[in-house]
Write a protein that holds these residues in place. Structure first.
Motif, PDB file in Angstrom:
ATOM      1  N   GLY A 139      -0.842   1.719  -8.536  1.00 21.10           N
ATOM      2  CA  GLY A 139       0.101   2.549  -7.780  1.00 21.10           C
ATOM      3  C   GLY A 139      -0.544   3.855  -7.342  1.00 21.10           C
ATOM      4  N   ILE A 144      -2.555   3.413  -4.272  1.00 18.31           N
ATOM      5  CA  ILE A 144      -1.715   3.427  -3.066  1.00 18.31           C
ATOM      6  C   ILE A 144      -1.403   4.869  -2.681  1.00 18.31           C
ATOM      7  CG2 ILE A 144       0.480   2.701  -2.053  1.00 18.31           C
ATOM      8  CD1 ILE A 144       0.483   0.297  -3.845  1.00 18.31           C
ATOM      9  N   GLU A 166      -1.414   7.640   1.107  1.00 17.28           N
ATOM     10  CA  GLU A 166      -0.096   8.026   1.600  1.00 17.28           C
ATOM     11  C   GLU A 166      -0.151   8.373   3.088  1.00 17.28           C
ATOM     12  OE1 GLU A 166       1.931  10.736  -1.009  1.00 17.28           O
ATOM     13  OE2 GLU A 166       3.555  11.123   0.402  1.00 17.28           O
ATOM     14  N   GLU A 188       1.884   6.655   6.079  1.00 17.64           N
ATOM     15  CA  GLU A 188       2.846   7.394   6.890  1.00 17.64           C
ATOM     16  C   GLU A 188       2.579   7.190   8.382  1.00 17.64           C
ATOM     17  OE1 GLU A 188       2.921  11.252   5.079  1.00 17.64           O
ATOM     18  OE2 GLU A 188       4.442  10.607   3.646  1.00 17.64           O
ATOM     19  N   PHE A 195       3.429   2.409   8.919  1.00 21.74           N
ATOM     20  CA  PHE A 195       4.229   1.990   7.781  1.00 21.74           C
ATOM     21  C   PHE A 195       4.062   0.496   7.478  1.00 21.74           C
ATOM     22  CE2 PHE A 195       7.951   0.559   5.439  1.00 21.74           C
ATOM     23  CZ  PHE A 195       7.925   1.460   4.386  1.00 21.74           C
ATOM     24  N   VAL A 201       2.356  -1.261   4.431  1.00 18.30           N
ATOM     25  CA  VAL A 201       3.012  -1.512   3.141  1.00 18.30           C
ATOM     26  C   VAL A 201       3.419  -2.983   2.994  1.00 18.30           C
ATOM     27  CG1 VAL A 201       5.050  -0.987   1.719  1.00 18.30           C
ATOM     28  CG2 VAL A 201       3.840   0.843   2.902  1.00 18.30           C
ATOM     29  N   PHE A 202       3.852  -3.579   4.126  1.00 19.24           N
ATOM     30  CA  PHE A 202       4.340  -4.967   4.064  1.00 19.24           C
ATOM     31  C   PHE A 202       3.306  -5.924   3.478  1.00 19.24           C
ATOM     32  CE2 PHE A 202       6.854  -3.998   8.215  1.00 19.24           C
ATOM     33  CZ  PHE A 202       7.698  -3.173   7.503  1.00 19.24           C
ATOM     34  N   ILE A 227       0.873  -5.208   1.263  1.00 15.30           N
ATOM     35  CA  ILE A 227       0.356  -4.910  -0.081  1.00 15.30           C
ATOM     36  C   ILE A 227       0.599  -6.085  -1.051  1.00 15.30           C
ATOM     37  CG2 ILE A 227       0.687  -3.439  -2.125  1.00 15.30           C
ATOM     38  CD1 ILE A 227       1.000  -1.045  -0.292  1.00 15.30           C
ATOM     39  N   GLU A 261      12.551   0.265   4.175  1.00 16.21           N
ATOM     40  CA  GLU A 261      11.702   1.256   4.837  1.00 16.21           C
ATOM     41  C   GLU A 261      12.335   2.640   4.788  1.00 16.21           C
ATOM     42  OE1 GLU A 261      10.182  -0.094   8.596  1.00 16.21           O
ATOM     43  OE2 GLU A 261       9.374   1.864   9.132  1.00 16.21           O
ATOM     44  N   ILE A 284      12.061   4.244   1.378  1.00 15.14           N
ATOM     45  CA  ILE A 284      10.686   4.675   1.101  1.00 15.14           C
ATOM     46  C   ILE A 284      10.357   5.932   1.891  1.00 15.14           C
ATOM     47  CG2 ILE A 284       8.251   4.038   1.334  1.00 15.14           C
ATOM     48  CD1 ILE A 284       9.105   1.114   0.838  1.00 15.14           C
ATOM     49  N   PHE A 340       8.800   8.758  -0.904  1.00 13.39           N
ATOM     50  CA  PHE A 340       7.588   7.961  -0.792  1.00 13.39           C
ATOM     51  C   PHE A 340       7.077   7.475  -2.139  1.00 13.39           C
ATOM     52  CE2 PHE A 340       3.089   7.057  -0.406  1.00 13.39           C
ATOM     53  CZ  PHE A 340       3.108   6.191   0.674  1.00 13.39           C
ATOM     54  N   VAL A 370       6.923   3.854  -3.579  1.00 10.89           N
ATOM     55  CA  VAL A 370       5.855   2.879  -3.307  1.00 10.89           C
ATOM     56  C   VAL A 370       4.898   2.751  -4.495  1.00 10.89           C
ATOM     57  CG1 VAL A 370       3.849   2.385  -1.840  1.00 10.89           C
ATOM     58  CG2 VAL A 370       5.970   3.210  -0.822  1.00 10.89           C
TER      59      VAL A 370
END
Lengths: 448, 448
Positions: free
Chosen positions: A297, A300, A304, A308, A311, A314-315, A317, B304, B307, B311, B314
């Motif tokens: 984590g 990740i 950030e 940002e 986005f 993230v899908f 990961i 989304e 998040i 943030f 995540v």
């Protein structure tokens, strides 16, 4: 008769202290009886064993689970317990004593007298060595006997020996000189000498050999029993194939459990272990996993800013992390099992490794192209997303096969059990590597 | 002599077509010879087998891996191959024929003549049933023989039978009436009748019984061989313990492989399988995993908005997903292995299930509190983050034990192999469930 009915009948016969119990027992195999007895309550158990001879009791107890053996032994008087112990096969007696407390074990050994020395001797060997699983009830004949004399001798000792299917031949120093199977003896002429029909190249194992290695020898040469010798080749005992079957099953269970980071609760049945015991076995691995997950984590967190900006990163990961984990687990597991069964030998590991890498490249290309297409179709507006996800997947899968094979190889060389490779350390390494690759590729190709 | 030196010596003897090869062979176990022969090149193999009798050749070939047996058989003339096949144990002959092409198998069977009917009979049984692993070289005596006659008979047939340690007694309809061990025969008086010393409660298995079940019977009753009968109790063959050892190892490997979604490449050694073959075994599972990973990613997409507000949510995705996966894998694996070894019986599954849930609650509380503290220390400024992550972890872990046990229970009831539960479908279910819980708890407690 159904198991339920047999059980009811047993309880009834015990309650009535009926003489018919003898007939009833004769019609049941000690293994089946052991299962029934395990379900009796303490008083019924006491009453039941009071009806049995020491020999019959020993035969049934030998077939019970170690946990139930211990419970039962604590219901018996010390004197009775030691009398039964005397009738048990030496390997089973030793296993049982090992499960009892030191005080109990000492008291029983004191009552045993002549057998005590033998059992004390056996107790000194590690539980999972050839010495720890061998029995001393073997059959040995002197070199100079003839076939007729040998068969006569066997007829006398048949009831006591654990197996007379192999008859070992020893010299005057008790050193193993040869082996003759009962079958060969039966087929030979009466006047021939044992030493002339025996095979001299006897396959034997050293008393300190690991039980898994002993199992491999028995399995390779299709033996019914293997003799155990010390450094001077003196015959100490034998390991029989029925115990080897238990070893193979036990070792497989152990390996399977290690894959998911747990272990058996010793001295108890799976179904009877307590919640506390089972949780205690499983939690250490989970807690290390938890720390590993936090590290992942944190990684990740480093990206950030990238997330940002895009986005959709993230899908992917879960799929990148999951695939690295799956591929690595496959590589480790197939390799570790191959080592355990002897299918992969030390001389061949590098050949194995390079084929594994080629498998990784094949699978990496296939899954990389698939995920690239999926990502492009799902998020067509984000430039280079398919390329980024596909490339990251391909590299991650290849690296997972490398890490998944290399780490157990190293562990094995260092003398660490490679079966723990599926554990949380390695998983964290794979997860972090996968994510780093993913975000680095993204930063590079998307100019984040 | 080292293996290398032995190998060099073998090659030399083959090259010189030396008579000394007979002595050389006598000092080696067929299993060791088989390993050496596998490493010879094709010409050396041909020359080597030309020096051997059919019987010696059969003994060595029986010990070889199936893949190498096939390669070797294709180097021999049809006539020689069938002559060797005739000398092999019927179960090994059948296994080998099953690996050859249909044409090859038919040609060889035609050359075999009298043995062909027997082997054709054996070929009809499924490979992993009692019928598929039994041999027909057993020893059966009529009810009316006496001990002396029985021992004389055994002396005659000893060289051919697969095992004479158990002697089966059959009535005039060839129905199994009893069993007497060679040991009991040896210990009995000459004039006693076989039917009076035989045990009548013979443990036998049905010809259609699954090999795993057969292994359990042999292991439970510590047998060296178990008789195989048809519905009319007619004795068809026996399964010997050396084959059972192979079954136990094979089944354990199969179960371990299923845990990581791969399988053995049939008819070949692990080390000799091709890259294409190995990839093809492993890819289907990976591809389903990949789709599962995309579904999981899609679930993250739904949240989304959450998040974007917090943030830090995540950061805990890997640990929530990973822990659900780990705990579920532990639950499934321990349960499935318990079923396979017979430690968990059908009657006890619900008791097992409720204990598993209590284990889940214990582990959920421990890991939940730990992650809550970790999250609070790491991100102290975000209100309720510790509570959210801890609560989600606790629920996920408990649910993972429920799903991890319930799904293999259901699969088992439906007759689907529960060992596939570690597969990608179930993993996706656990991942998605874990993430949904996590984000729902977050939305609820953080008011997102």
């Amino acid at each position: 008769m159904s198991v339920q009915k047999t059980f009811q009948r047993l309880i009834e016969l015990i309650r009535k202290q009926d003489e018919k119990i003898k007939d009833f027992l004769e019609n049941l195999h000690p293994s089946d009886l052991a299962e029934l007895v395990e379900d009796l309550n303490d008083r019924q158990k006491q009453e039941f064993f009071a009806l049995l001879s020491d020999e019959d009791a020993a035969e049934i107890i030998q077939e019970m689970e170690e946990f139930d053996q211990v419970t039962l032994f604590r219901l018996l008087t010390r004197k009775r317990a030691s009398a039964i112990l005397k009738e048990m096969a030496s390997d089973d007696a030793v296993d049982l004593l090992g499960e009892l407390s030191e005080d109990e074990s000492r008291e029983l050994l004191n009552l045993l007298k002549e057998e005590a020395a033998e059992i004390r001797g056996l107790l000194q060997y590690p539980e999972d060595s050839a010495g720890g699983i061998m029995t001393t009830e073997f059959t040995a004949l002197p070199l100079t006997l003839n076939v007729e004399g040998a068969i006569k001798r066997l007829r006398q000792i048949a009831p006591d020996a654990e197996t007379i299917y192999y008859v070992y031949v020893v010299d005057d120093q008790k050193r193993l000189a040869g082996v003759v199977s009962l079958r060969e003896l039966i087929a030979a002429q009466d006047e021939m000498l044992v030493k002339d029909i025996m095979r001299k190249n006897v396959i034997s194992v050293d008393v300190s050999m690991d039980q898994e290695e002993v199992a491999r020898v028995v399995s390779k040469y299709d033996l019914l029993a293997v003799p155990v010798v010390d450094e001077e080749q003196r015959l100490l005992g034998i390991v029989t194939v029925d115990d080897i079957l238990d070893v193979v099953e036990e070792e497989a269970t152990e390996d399977i459990y290690k894959l998911v980071g747990t272990s058996e609760v010793e001295g108890t049945d799976l179904i009877d272990a307590t919640v506390f015991n089972m949780s205690a076995r499983r939690l250490p691995w989970l807690i290390i996993s938890l720390l590993g997950g936090l590290v992942t984590g944190r990684v990740i967190g480093f990206f950030e800013a990238s997330i940002e900006q895009v986005f959709a990163l993230v899908f992917f990961i879960p799929v990148i992390m999951g695939m690295g984990g799956n591929v690595g687990a496959q590589s480790s597991t197939v390799f570790v099992r191959g080592l355990a069964t002897g299918e992969v030998e030390a001389a061949e590991v590098w050949r194995y490794f390079f084929r594994e890498v080629r498998i990784g490249i094949t699978m990496g290309l296939v899954t990389g192209i698939m995920i690239a297409l999926a990502a492009t179709i799902w998020q067509p507006t984000i430039a280079n997303l398919g390329l980024v996800v596909g490339l990251a997947m391909c590299i991650t899968v290849i690296l997972a096969t490398v890490i998944g094979t290399l780490i157990p190889m190293l562990f094995n060389n260092w003398g660490i059990d490679p079966a723990i490779t599926a554990g949380p350390f390695v998983t964290t390494i794979k997860d972090v590597t996968g994510l780093l690759i993913y975000f680095l590729v993204a930063n590079l190709l998307m100019g984040l």
